[in-house]
Design an enzyme around this catalytic site. Structure first.
Site, PDB file in Angstrom:
ATOM      1  N   PHE A  53       0.843  -1.194   0.000  1.00 41.82           N
ATOM      2  CA  PHE A  53       0.000   0.000   0.000  1.00 41.82           C
ATOM      3  C   PHE A  53       0.881   1.248   0.000  1.00 41.82           C
ATOM      4  CE2 PHE A  53      -2.512   3.262   2.237  1.00 41.82           C
ATOM      5  CZ  PHE A  53      -3.677   3.237   1.485  1.00 41.82           C
ATOM      6  N   ASN A  70      -2.684   2.004  10.795  1.00 40.61           N
ATOM      7  CA  ASN A  70      -3.424   2.415   9.600  1.00 40.61           C
ATOM      8  C   ASN A  70      -3.895   1.136   8.921  1.00 40.61           C
ATOM      9  OD1 ASN A  70      -4.503   3.660   7.337  1.00 40.61           O
ATOM     10  ND2 ASN A  70      -2.522   3.840   6.318  1.00 40.61           N
ATOM     11  N   PRO A  71      -5.056   0.626   9.321  1.00 41.83           N
ATOM     12  CA  PRO A  71      -5.528  -0.660   8.805  1.00 41.83           C
ATOM     13  C   PRO A  71      -6.299  -0.483   7.505  1.00 41.83           C
ATOM     14  CG  PRO A  71      -7.103   0.179  10.372  1.00 41.83           C
ATOM     15  CD  PRO A  71      -6.006   1.217  10.275  1.00 41.83           C
TER      16      PRO A  71
END
Length: 290
Positions: A86, A186-187
């Site tokens: 990500f 920060n999932p």
């Protein structure tokens, strides 16, 4: 530079959200100079112009600019990123900054869902002498996390401990339960079925973006895991979707092990992350934890 102006117009016409910034980033990458020095450069060589035009075409097709240059800026760092991990976003810098203001040298910090290591490495960079753990389960993301950790350690930052594991697993870092000073996360949090920009949908890992029908499938167990890890008085911060401004604080209150629960907005005024303090005198075994 005419080539940058031309690329900006082209990227704008195809609907890129930040055409000037993208064009300048790609130009500085090809020329090997900071963006702030582009105005001092006479122009591209023929080979450089061909490379620049090729990168602009790939950006226009939806490829993330960070993948094109191989890195993403995050606070004071440049982190290696690419397929499988990500890309850290500016919004997450706010959560990291909140944590940095409260973390002091010698404390223990856990970054859950670490991805590229952005939060963990920002803490290690800005608060030397911390003991930082970065937890990530993705086999595709872990090489990027390790690469960034090794690069920052070589640069003189506090080394971080990379942990391969699922943040919802009670056994992950169980030896630290009740001792951690700060947990940051920060999932994945976008509800499944929500439309996202093409560069996210086509290039960010699905499991790093989406989290069940309501977007809370990872945040729920992360709250429980954070409560177990934290010492009394320890702090917790978790990023969330802009539709979760009420839901995540409600989950923290329902858990029963947190006080001082607040929600915070991003620079656009949208609900973006929630913070809380681990309550004193409330056992980790609350609601069956451990």
């Amino acid at each position: 530079m005419q080539a940058v102006a031309r690329a900006t117009n082209f990227l704008s016409r195809v609907g890129m959200p930040s055409p000037r910034v993208d064009a300048e980033i790609l130009a500085s990458h090809v020329l090997g100079v900071p963006r702030g020095r582009l105005a001092l450069i006479d122009g591209f060589t023929a080979d450089q112009l061909a490379e620049f035009d090729a990168l602009v075409a790939r950006r226009a097709a939806g490829e993330p600019v960070q993948h094109l240059v191989g890195s993403a800026g995050f606070r004071y760092l440049e982190l290696a990123v690419g397929p499988g991990v990500f890309v850290p976003r500016p919004e997450t810098e706010l959560l990291a900054g909140w944590g940095v203001t409260l973390i002091t040298p010698g404390t223990t910090v856990v970054d859950l869902c670490s991805g590229s290591g952005a939060i963990a490495l920002a803490v290690a960079n800005e608060v030397p002498g911390t003991r930082v753990y970065a937890v990530e389960r993705s086999a595709a993301a872990l090489p990027w996390l390790r690469r960034n950790a090794e690069a920052r350690a070589a640069a003189g930052d506090t080394p971080i401990h990379v942990i391969e594991g699922d943040v919802t697993d009670l056994a992950v870092l169980a030896d630290l339960d009740g001792t951690v000073d700060a947990v940051l996360c920060n999932p994945p949090y976008v509800p499944s079925g929500v439309a996202v920009p093409a560069d996210v949908a086509d290039h960010d890992p699905y499991d790093a973006v989406f989290a069940g029908a309501d977007g809370l499938a990872v945040i729920r167990p992360v709250i429980a895991r954070a409560a177990a890890l934290l010492r009394p008085g320890g702090v917790f911060g978790v990023e969330h979707d802009d539709s979760h401004g009420a839901a995540v604080p409600a989950l923290l209150r329902a858990d029963g092990r947190f006080t001082d629960i607040e929600d915070h907005r991003d620079l656009a005024g949208r609900p973006r992350y929630a913070t809380a303090v681990r309550a004193r005198g409330v056992a980790s075994e609350h609601r069956g934890e451990r």
